[in-house]
Motif scaffolding. Structure first.
Motif, PDB file in Angstrom:
ATOM      1  N   ALA A  98       0.976  -1.338  -0.011  1.00 11.76           N
ATOM      2  CA  ALA A  98      -0.080  -0.043  -0.014  1.00 11.76           C
ATOM      3  C   ALA A  98       0.844   1.292   0.121  1.00 11.76           C
ATOM      4  CB  ALA A  98      -0.838  -0.155   1.218  1.00 11.76           C
ATOM      5  N   LEU A  99       2.020   1.248   0.765  1.00 10.70           N
ATOM      6  CA  LEU A  99       3.075   2.429   0.634  1.00 10.70           C
ATOM      7  C   LEU A  99       3.594   2.450  -0.723  1.00 10.70           C
ATOM      8  CD1 LEU A  99       5.058   1.880   3.909  1.00 10.70           C
ATOM      9  CD2 LEU A  99       3.258   3.543   3.455  1.00 10.70           C
ATOM     10  N   LEU A 100       3.631   1.756  -1.390  1.00  8.75           N
ATOM     11  CA  LEU A 100       4.155   1.830  -3.064  1.00  8.75           C
ATOM     12  C   LEU A 100       3.253   2.985  -3.638  1.00  8.75           C
ATOM     13  CD1 LEU A 100       5.019  -1.638  -4.106  1.00  8.75           C
ATOM     14  CD2 LEU A 100       6.592   0.178  -3.719  1.00  8.75           C
ATOM     15  N   GLN A 101       1.996   2.855  -3.255  1.00  3.47           N
ATOM     16  CA  GLN A 101       0.707   3.654  -3.855  1.00  3.47           C
ATOM     17  C   GLN A 101       0.801   4.975  -3.103  1.00  3.47           C
ATOM     18  OE1 GLN A 101      -3.121   2.017  -4.744  1.00  3.47           O
ATOM     19  NE2 GLN A 101      -2.055  -0.157  -4.711  1.00  3.47           N
ATOM     20  N   SER A 121      13.528   3.060   0.823  1.00  2.00           N
ATOM     21  CA  SER A 121      13.325   1.796   1.573  1.00  2.00           C
ATOM     22  C   SER A 121      12.073   1.785   2.309  1.00  2.00           C
ATOM     23  CB  SER A 121      14.557   1.375   2.501  1.00  2.00           C
ATOM     24  OG  SER A 121      15.545   1.282   1.410  1.00  2.00           O
ATOM     25  N   HIS A 122      11.263   0.597   2.170  1.00  2.00           N
ATOM     26  CA  HIS A 122      10.330   0.326   3.279  1.00  2.00           C
ATOM     27  C   HIS A 122      10.822  -0.406   4.518  1.00  2.00           C
ATOM     28  CE1 HIS A 122       6.897   0.519  -0.139  1.00  2.00           C
ATOM     29  NE2 HIS A 122       7.528   1.643  -0.106  1.00  2.00           N
ATOM     30  N   ASN A 123      11.404   0.387   5.542  1.00  2.00           N
ATOM     31  CA  ASN A 123      12.027  -0.390   6.497  1.00  2.00           C
ATOM     32  C   ASN A 123      10.782  -0.112   7.867  1.00  2.00           C
ATOM     33  OD1 ASN A 123      14.247  -0.345   5.197  1.00  2.00           O
ATOM     34  ND2 ASN A 123      15.319   1.132   6.298  1.00  2.00           N
ATOM     35  N   ILE A 124      10.068  -1.123   7.776  1.00  2.00           N
ATOM     36  CA  ILE A 124       8.814  -1.307   8.800  1.00  2.00           C
ATOM     37  C   ILE A 124       9.249  -1.695  10.356  1.00  2.00           C
ATOM     38  CG2 ILE A 124       6.571  -1.935   9.067  1.00  2.00           C
ATOM     39  CD1 ILE A 124       6.058  -1.807   6.032  1.00  2.00           C
ATOM     40  N   GLY A 125       9.165  -0.626  11.009  1.00  2.75           N
ATOM     41  CA  GLY A 125       9.416  -0.792  12.514  1.00  2.75           C
ATOM     42  C   GLY A 125       8.210  -1.670  13.270  1.00  2.75           C
ATOM     43  N   ILE A 126       8.755  -2.398  13.997  1.00  3.20           N
ATOM     44  CA  ILE A 126       7.647  -3.151  14.765  1.00  3.20           C
ATOM     45  C   ILE A 126       7.847  -3.006  16.113  1.00  3.20           C
ATOM     46  CG2 ILE A 126       6.710  -5.589  15.137  1.00  3.20           C
ATOM     47  CD1 ILE A 126       6.753  -4.760  12.145  1.00  3.20           C
ATOM     48  N   LYS A 140      13.858  -4.500   7.370  1.00  5.49           N
ATOM     49  CA  LYS A 140      14.276  -3.365   6.213  1.00  5.49           C
ATOM     50  C   LYS A 140      14.174  -3.911   4.832  1.00  5.49           C
ATOM     51  CE  LYS A 140      17.924  -1.336   8.830  1.00  5.49           C
ATOM     52  NZ  LYS A 140      17.439  -1.751  10.331  1.00  5.49           N
ATOM     53  N   GLN A 141      13.723  -3.058   3.929  1.00  2.00           N
ATOM     54  CA  GLN A 141      13.493  -3.164   2.662  1.00  2.00           C
ATOM     55  C   GLN A 141      12.556  -4.114   2.275  1.00  2.00           C
ATOM     56  OE1 GLN A 141      15.792  -2.299  -0.257  1.00  2.00           O
ATOM     57  NE2 GLN A 141      17.499  -1.263   1.339  1.00  2.00           N
ATOM     58  N   VAL A 142      11.263  -4.084   3.108  1.00  2.00           N
ATOM     59  CA  VAL A 142      10.274  -5.031   2.949  1.00  2.00           C
ATOM     60  C   VAL A 142       9.743  -5.188   1.489  1.00  2.00           C
ATOM     61  CG1 VAL A 142       7.969  -5.459   3.779  1.00  2.00           C
ATOM     62  CG2 VAL A 142       9.676  -4.776   5.232  1.00  2.00           C
ATOM     63  N   GLN A 143       9.667  -4.002   0.705  1.00  2.00           N
ATOM     64  CA  GLN A 143       9.222  -3.986  -0.475  1.00  2.00           C
ATOM     65  C   GLN A 143       9.920  -4.828  -1.564  1.00  2.00           C
ATOM     66  OE1 GLN A 143      11.455  -1.829   0.540  1.00  2.00           O
ATOM     67  NE2 GLN A 143      12.855  -1.071  -1.107  1.00  2.00           N
ATOM     68  N   ALA A 256      -5.942 -11.249  -4.456  1.00  4.19           N
ATOM     69  CA  ALA A 256      -5.554 -10.113  -5.105  1.00  4.19           C
ATOM     70  C   ALA A 256      -4.188  -9.414  -4.642  1.00  4.19           C
ATOM     71  CB  ALA A 256      -6.397  -8.949  -4.734  1.00  4.19           C
ATOM     72  N   MET A 257      -4.030  -9.429  -3.379  1.00  5.67           N
ATOM     73  CA  MET A 257      -2.296  -9.366  -2.715  1.00  5.67           C
ATOM     74  C   MET A 257      -1.289 -10.159  -3.653  1.00  5.67           C
ATOM     75  SD  MET A 257      -1.362  -9.137   0.884  1.00  5.67           S
ATOM     76  CE  MET A 257       0.492  -9.032   1.346  1.00  5.67           C
ATOM     77  N   LEU A 258      -1.489 -11.319  -3.590  1.00  5.58           N
ATOM     78  CA  LEU A 258      -0.856 -12.419  -4.484  1.00  5.58           C
ATOM     79  C   LEU A 258      -0.517 -11.867  -5.793  1.00  5.58           C
ATOM     80  CD1 LEU A 258       0.640 -14.827  -3.315  1.00  5.58           C
ATOM     81  CD2 LEU A 258      -1.230 -16.248  -4.596  1.00  5.58           C
ATOM     82  N   LEU A 259      -1.630 -11.426  -6.619  1.00  2.00           N
ATOM     83  CA  LEU A 259      -1.414 -11.033  -7.952  1.00  2.00           C
ATOM     84  C   LEU A 259      -0.594  -9.806  -8.191  1.00  2.00           C
ATOM     85  CD1 LEU A 259      -4.917 -11.184  -9.724  1.00  2.00           C
ATOM     86  CD2 LEU A 259      -2.963 -12.711 -10.067  1.00  2.00           C
ATOM     87  N   GLN A 260      -0.646  -8.879  -7.287  1.00  2.82           N
ATOM     88  CA  GLN A 260      -0.065  -7.805  -7.241  1.00  2.82           C
ATOM     89  C   GLN A 260       1.444  -7.747  -6.691  1.00  2.82           C
ATOM     90  OE1 GLN A 260      -2.280  -3.988  -6.844  1.00  2.82           O
ATOM     91  NE2 GLN A 260      -4.104  -5.429  -6.966  1.00  2.82           N
ATOM     92  N   MET A 261       1.834  -8.996  -6.073  1.00  4.01           N
ATOM     93  CA  MET A 261       3.101  -8.965  -5.240  1.00  4.01           C
ATOM     94  C   MET A 261       4.261  -9.134  -6.265  1.00  4.01           C
ATOM     95  SD  MET A 261       3.563 -11.593  -1.897  1.00  4.01           S
ATOM     96  CE  MET A 261       2.088 -10.882  -1.354  1.00  4.01           C
ATOM     97  N   LYS A 262       5.316  -8.234  -5.907  1.00  4.84           N
ATOM     98  CA  LYS A 262       6.552  -8.453  -6.750  1.00  4.84           C
ATOM     99  C   LYS A 262       7.343  -9.515  -6.498  1.00  4.84           C
ATOM    100  CE  LYS A 262       6.392  -4.418  -9.381  1.00  4.84           C
ATOM    101  NZ  LYS A 262       6.442  -2.994  -9.255  1.00  4.84           N
TER     102      LYS A 262
END
Ligand code: CAO
Length: 262
Positions: A98-101, A121-126, A140-143, A256-262
Protein backbone atom coordinates in the motif's frame (compact mmCIF):
# COMPACT_ATOMS: atom_id res chain seq x y z
CA UNK A 1 -35.15 -15.22 7.18
CA UNK A 2 -31.37 -14.60 7.52
CA UNK A 3 -29.51 -17.86 8.13
CA UNK A 4 -26.59 -18.16 10.52
CA UNK A 5 -23.77 -19.63 8.47
CA UNK A 6 -21.15 -22.07 9.59
CA UNK A 7 -18.30 -20.82 11.74
CA UNK A 8 -15.03 -20.52 9.78
CA UNK A 9 -12.62 -23.33 10.52
CA UNK A 10 -9.75 -21.99 12.54
CA UNK A 11 -10.30 -19.40 15.24
CA UNK A 12 -7.03 -17.54 15.91
CA UNK A 13 -5.93 -18.20 19.44
CA UNK A 14 -5.12 -14.67 20.47
CA UNK A 15 -2.97 -14.87 23.56
CA UNK A 16 -5.09 -12.61 25.74
CA UNK A 17 -3.33 -12.03 29.02
CA UNK A 18 -6.36 -12.06 31.31
CA UNK A 19 -4.40 -12.77 34.48
CA UNK A 20 -1.05 -11.14 33.66
CA UNK A 21 0.90 -14.44 33.72
CA UNK A 22 4.34 -12.84 34.02
CA UNK A 23 3.44 -10.30 36.68
CA UNK A 24 4.48 -10.82 40.28
CA UNK A 25 2.64 -9.29 43.19
CA UNK A 26 4.69 -6.48 44.71
CA UNK A 27 3.84 -5.01 48.09
CA UNK A 28 6.17 -2.13 49.03
CA UNK A 29 6.80 -1.41 52.68
CA UNK A 30 7.65 2.21 51.78
CA UNK A 31 7.86 4.54 48.73
CA UNK A 32 10.75 3.79 46.41
CA UNK A 33 12.35 6.15 43.86
CA UNK A 34 14.43 4.77 41.00
CA UNK A 35 16.17 6.52 38.10
CA UNK A 36 14.49 6.30 34.69
CA UNK A 37 17.00 4.29 32.67
CA UNK A 38 17.57 1.98 29.70
CA UNK A 39 14.80 1.65 27.12
CA UNK A 40 12.51 3.78 29.30
CA UNK A 41 15.01 6.66 29.07
CA UNK A 42 15.01 6.29 25.28
CA UNK A 43 11.20 6.26 25.38
CA UNK A 44 11.17 9.59 27.32
CA UNK A 45 13.32 11.19 24.61
CA UNK A 46 11.29 9.79 21.71
CA UNK A 47 7.93 10.72 23.27
CA UNK A 48 9.02 14.32 24.05
CA UNK A 49 9.71 14.69 20.33
CA UNK A 50 6.54 12.85 19.36
CA UNK A 51 4.37 15.17 21.42
CA UNK A 52 5.43 18.09 19.19
CA UNK A 53 3.66 16.35 16.29
CA UNK A 54 -0.07 16.97 15.75
CA UNK A 55 -1.52 13.45 15.49
CA UNK A 56 -4.45 12.63 13.22
CA UNK A 57 -6.26 9.39 14.17
CA UNK A 58 -8.17 7.07 11.86
CA UNK A 59 -9.61 3.59 12.55
CA UNK A 60 -11.20 0.87 10.47
CA UNK A 61 -12.04 -2.81 10.74
CA UNK A 62 -10.58 -5.47 8.48
CA UNK A 63 -12.29 -8.77 7.76
CA UNK A 64 -9.53 -11.36 8.15
CA UNK A 65 -11.62 -14.51 7.61
CA UNK A 66 -9.98 -15.53 4.32
CA UNK A 67 -6.53 -15.01 5.79
CA UNK A 68 -7.45 -16.83 9.01
CA UNK A 69 -8.54 -19.84 6.95
CA UNK A 70 -5.38 -19.61 4.85
CA UNK A 71 -2.96 -19.36 7.75
CA UNK A 72 -2.74 -23.08 8.70
CA UNK A 73 -1.39 -23.80 5.19
CA UNK A 74 0.95 -20.77 5.31
CA UNK A 75 2.12 -21.80 8.77
CA UNK A 76 2.82 -25.36 7.66
CA UNK A 77 4.73 -24.25 4.55
CA UNK A 78 6.80 -21.79 6.60
CA UNK A 79 7.58 -24.51 9.15
CA UNK A 80 9.36 -26.44 6.40
CA UNK A 81 11.80 -23.48 6.27
CA UNK A 82 12.09 -23.42 10.07
CA UNK A 83 10.06 -20.19 10.21
CA UNK A 84 7.29 -19.39 12.71
CA UNK A 85 4.47 -17.72 10.80
CA UNK A 86 1.99 -15.36 12.48
CA UNK A 87 -0.30 -12.80 10.78
CA UNK A 88 2.29 -10.04 11.05
CA UNK A 89 4.37 -10.93 7.96
CA UNK A 90 1.27 -10.63 5.74
CA UNK A 91 0.20 -7.41 7.47
CA UNK A 92 3.71 -5.94 7.11
CA UNK A 93 3.84 -6.87 3.40
CA UNK A 94 0.32 -5.51 2.77
CA UNK A 95 1.44 -2.20 4.34
CA UNK A 96 4.50 -2.09 2.11
CA UNK A 97 2.40 -2.79 -1.00
CA UNK A 98 0.00 0.00 0.00
CA UNK A 99 2.96 2.33 0.68
CA UNK A 100 4.00 1.84 -2.96
CA UNK A 101 0.75 3.66 -3.82
CA UNK A 102 1.06 6.28 -1.04
CA UNK A 103 4.82 7.00 -0.69
CA UNK A 104 4.13 10.16 1.32
CA UNK A 105 3.38 7.86 4.27
CA UNK A 106 6.82 6.24 4.03
CA UNK A 107 8.57 9.53 4.59
CA UNK A 108 10.32 11.65 7.17
CA UNK A 109 10.20 15.34 7.98
CA UNK A 110 13.01 17.53 9.30
CA UNK A 111 12.83 19.16 12.73
CA UNK A 112 11.38 22.44 11.41
CA UNK A 113 8.99 20.54 9.14
CA UNK A 114 10.28 22.41 6.10
CA UNK A 115 11.31 19.38 4.06
CA UNK A 116 9.81 15.98 3.52
CA UNK A 117 11.99 13.09 2.40
CA UNK A 118 10.31 10.23 0.56
CA UNK A 119 12.22 7.13 1.65
CA UNK A 120 13.26 4.60 -0.96
CA UNK A 121 13.30 1.68 1.48
CA UNK A 122 10.28 0.38 3.32
CA UNK A 123 11.95 -0.26 6.69
CA UNK A 124 8.92 -1.19 8.74
CA UNK A 125 9.36 -0.77 12.48
CA UNK A 126 7.63 -3.30 14.72
CA UNK A 127 6.83 -2.29 18.30
CA UNK A 128 8.07 -5.22 20.37
CA UNK A 129 7.25 -6.07 23.95
CA UNK A 130 10.50 -7.50 25.37
CA UNK A 131 11.69 -8.38 28.88
CA UNK A 132 13.62 -5.07 28.79
CA UNK A 133 10.60 -3.03 27.72
CA UNK A 134 9.35 -1.55 24.44
CA UNK A 135 11.73 -1.59 21.47
CA UNK A 136 11.01 -0.85 17.81
CA UNK A 137 13.40 -2.77 15.52
CA UNK A 138 12.59 -2.61 11.83
CA UNK A 139 12.31 -5.11 9.01
CA UNK A 140 14.41 -3.58 6.27
CA UNK A 141 13.56 -3.28 2.56
CA UNK A 142 10.16 -4.95 2.90
CA UNK A 143 9.37 -3.85 -0.67
CA UNK A 144 11.99 -6.35 -1.89
CA UNK A 145 11.15 -9.24 0.45
CA UNK A 146 8.82 -12.20 0.05
CA UNK A 147 6.30 -12.73 2.84
CA UNK A 148 8.40 -15.70 3.99
CA UNK A 149 11.50 -13.49 4.15
CA UNK A 150 9.57 -10.93 6.21
CA UNK A 151 8.55 -13.74 8.60
CA UNK A 152 12.15 -14.96 8.80
CA UNK A 153 13.43 -11.48 9.66
CA UNK A 154 10.64 -10.95 12.21
CA UNK A 155 11.60 -14.28 13.86
CA UNK A 156 15.24 -13.11 14.02
CA UNK A 157 14.31 -9.72 15.54
CA UNK A 158 11.93 -11.35 18.05
CA UNK A 159 14.60 -13.84 19.16
CA UNK A 160 17.17 -11.05 19.60
CA UNK A 161 14.60 -8.85 21.38
CA UNK A 162 13.78 -11.64 23.84
CA UNK A 163 17.50 -11.99 24.65
CA UNK A 164 18.10 -8.21 24.81
CA UNK A 165 20.53 -8.51 21.90
CA UNK A 166 19.03 -6.23 19.23
CA UNK A 167 21.78 -4.20 17.58
CA UNK A 168 21.84 -0.48 16.79
CA UNK A 169 21.48 -1.42 13.11
CA UNK A 170 18.28 -3.39 13.87
CA UNK A 171 16.82 -0.34 15.62
CA UNK A 172 17.98 2.40 13.20
CA UNK A 173 16.49 3.58 9.93
CA UNK A 174 12.78 2.85 10.40
CA UNK A 175 10.49 4.60 7.90
CA UNK A 176 6.96 3.50 9.02
CA UNK A 177 5.79 1.61 12.10
CA UNK A 178 3.29 -1.00 13.23
CA UNK A 179 2.29 -2.02 16.73
CA UNK A 180 0.46 -5.32 17.20
CA UNK A 181 -1.19 -4.55 20.52
CA UNK A 182 -3.63 -7.39 19.75
CA UNK A 183 -0.84 -9.84 20.54
CA UNK A 184 -1.49 -8.87 24.16
CA UNK A 185 -5.21 -8.39 23.85
CA UNK A 186 -6.65 -5.01 22.85
CA UNK A 187 -8.69 -3.94 19.84
CA UNK A 188 -8.30 -0.17 19.31
CA UNK A 189 -5.27 1.90 20.29
CA UNK A 190 -3.95 5.41 19.81
CA UNK A 191 -0.45 4.80 18.48
CA UNK A 192 2.21 7.46 18.87
CA UNK A 193 4.31 8.44 15.86
CA UNK A 194 8.03 7.64 16.02
CA UNK A 195 9.63 10.88 14.68
CA UNK A 196 10.88 11.64 12.08
CA UNK A 197 8.43 9.07 10.63
CA UNK A 198 5.00 10.40 9.67
CA UNK A 199 2.66 7.44 10.27
CA UNK A 200 2.11 4.43 12.50
CA UNK A 201 -0.57 1.74 12.73
CA UNK A 202 -1.83 -0.25 15.72
CA UNK A 203 -3.20 -3.73 15.05
CA UNK A 204 -5.93 -5.05 17.30
CA UNK A 205 -6.73 -8.63 18.29
CA UNK A 206 -8.52 -10.69 15.64
CA UNK A 207 -11.93 -11.46 17.11
CA UNK A 208 -14.72 -13.75 15.92
CA UNK A 209 -17.78 -11.50 15.58
CA UNK A 210 -21.15 -11.62 13.81
CA UNK A 211 -21.30 -9.62 10.60
CA UNK A 212 -23.74 -9.32 7.67
CA UNK A 213 -22.87 -11.05 4.40
CA UNK A 214 -23.83 -9.48 1.04
CA UNK A 215 -27.07 -11.54 0.97
CA UNK A 216 -28.14 -10.22 4.37
CA UNK A 217 -27.37 -13.41 6.27
CA UNK A 218 -25.43 -13.25 9.52
CA UNK A 219 -21.99 -14.83 9.31
CA UNK A 220 -19.24 -15.49 11.82
CA UNK A 221 -16.36 -13.26 10.73
CA UNK A 222 -12.81 -12.82 11.94
CA UNK A 223 -12.47 -9.10 12.46
CA UNK A 224 -9.35 -7.06 13.17
CA UNK A 225 -9.31 -3.35 14.03
CA UNK A 226 -6.56 -1.12 12.76
CA UNK A 227 -5.87 2.33 14.26
CA UNK A 228 -3.65 4.76 12.37
CA UNK A 229 -1.92 7.93 13.55
CA UNK A 230 -0.42 10.32 11.03
CA UNK A 231 1.45 13.62 11.24
CA UNK A 232 -1.31 16.05 10.29
CA UNK A 233 1.20 18.75 9.30
CA UNK A 234 2.08 16.78 6.16
CA UNK A 235 -0.53 13.99 5.89
CA UNK A 236 -4.20 14.71 5.37
CA UNK A 237 -6.98 12.44 6.56
CA UNK A 238 -8.08 11.46 3.05
CA UNK A 239 -4.59 10.13 2.22
CA UNK A 240 -4.49 8.09 5.42
CA UNK A 241 -7.97 6.70 4.72
CA UNK A 242 -7.15 5.80 1.09
CA UNK A 243 -3.93 4.06 2.15
CA UNK A 244 -5.85 2.14 4.81
CA UNK A 245 -8.44 1.08 2.20
CA UNK A 246 -5.70 -0.38 -0.01
CA UNK A 247 -4.07 -2.26 2.85
CA UNK A 248 -7.50 -3.50 3.99
CA UNK A 249 -8.33 -4.74 0.47
CA UNK A 250 -5.06 -6.71 0.31
CA UNK A 251 -5.70 -8.37 3.68
CA UNK A 252 -9.35 -9.12 2.92
CA UNK A 253 -8.52 -10.57 -0.51
CA UNK A 254 -5.15 -12.32 -0.23
CA UNK A 255 -5.60 -13.57 -3.83
CA UNK A 256 -5.55 -9.95 -5.09
CA UNK A 257 -2.51 -9.29 -2.92
CA UNK A 258 -0.76 -12.32 -4.43
CA UNK A 259 -1.43 -11.06 -7.96
CA UNK A 260 0.15 -7.67 -7.31
CA UNK A 261 3.08 -8.92 -5.24
CA UNK A 262 6.54 -8.50 -6.79
N1 CAO B 1 -4.87 -11.35 16.73
C1 CAO B 1 -4.95 -12.69 16.81
N2 CAO B 1 -3.88 -13.49 17.03
C2 CAO B 1 -2.68 -12.89 17.20
C3 CAO B 1 -2.53 -11.51 17.13
C4 CAO B 1 -3.69 -10.72 16.87
N3 CAO B 1 -3.61 -9.41 16.76
N4 CAO B 1 -1.24 -11.20 17.34
C5 CAO B 1 -0.60 -12.35 17.53
N5 CAO B 1 -1.47 -13.37 17.43
C6 CAO B 1 -1.17 -14.80 17.54
C7 CAO B 1 -0.12 -15.17 16.51
O1 CAO B 1 -0.71 -15.46 15.25
C8 CAO B 1 0.52 -16.36 17.17
O2 CAO B 1 -0.36 -17.48 17.04
P1 CAO B 1 0.20 -18.99 16.86
O3 CAO B 1 0.91 -19.31 18.13
O4 CAO B 1 -1.03 -19.78 16.59
O5 CAO B 1 1.15 -18.97 15.68
C9 CAO B 1 0.53 -15.97 18.63
O6 CAO B 1 -0.51 -15.02 18.77
C10 CAO B 1 1.84 -15.37 19.09
O7 CAO B 1 2.23 -14.33 18.22
P2 CAO B 1 3.55 -13.46 18.48
O8 CAO B 1 3.25 -12.34 19.42
O9 CAO B 1 4.67 -14.34 18.86
O10 CAO B 1 3.93 -12.91 17.03
P3 CAO B 1 3.38 -11.73 16.14
O11 CAO B 1 4.20 -11.80 14.90
O12 CAO B 1 1.93 -11.77 15.98
O13 CAO B 1 3.77 -10.39 16.92
C11 CAO B 1 5.21 -8.84 18.03
C12 CAO B 1 5.11 -10.07 17.15
C13 CAO B 1 6.66 -8.56 18.28
C14 CAO B 1 4.58 -7.65 17.32
C15 CAO B 1 4.43 -9.08 19.36
O14 CAO B 1 4.92 -10.23 19.98
C16 CAO B 1 4.53 -7.92 20.34
O15 CAO B 1 5.54 -7.72 21.02
N6 CAO B 1 3.42 -7.14 20.46
C17 CAO B 1 3.31 -6.09 21.43
C18 CAO B 1 3.50 -4.75 20.79
C19 CAO B 1 3.39 -3.62 21.82
O16 CAO B 1 3.83 -3.73 22.95
N7 CAO B 1 2.78 -2.51 21.40
C20 CAO B 1 2.60 -1.36 22.22
C21 CAO B 1 3.54 -0.30 21.76
S1 CAO B 1 3.27 1.24 22.55
O17 CAO B 1 3.76 0.96 24.05
Amino acid sequence: KPAVQEVPKEAPKAPVETVAPRAQTVLLAEDKTAPVSGFTKAMVKAMKLSMTVPHFGYCDEIEMTTLVNLRPALKKSAEAFGVKFSYMPVIIKACSMALLQYPVLNASVDAACENITYKASHNIGIAMDTPNGLVVPNVKQVQNLTVLEVAQELNRLQALGARGQLTAADLAGGTFSLSNIGAIGGTYAKPVIVPPEVAIGAIGRIQKLPRFAADGSVVAAHVMQVSWSADHRVIDGATMARFSNVMKAFLEQPAAMLLQMK
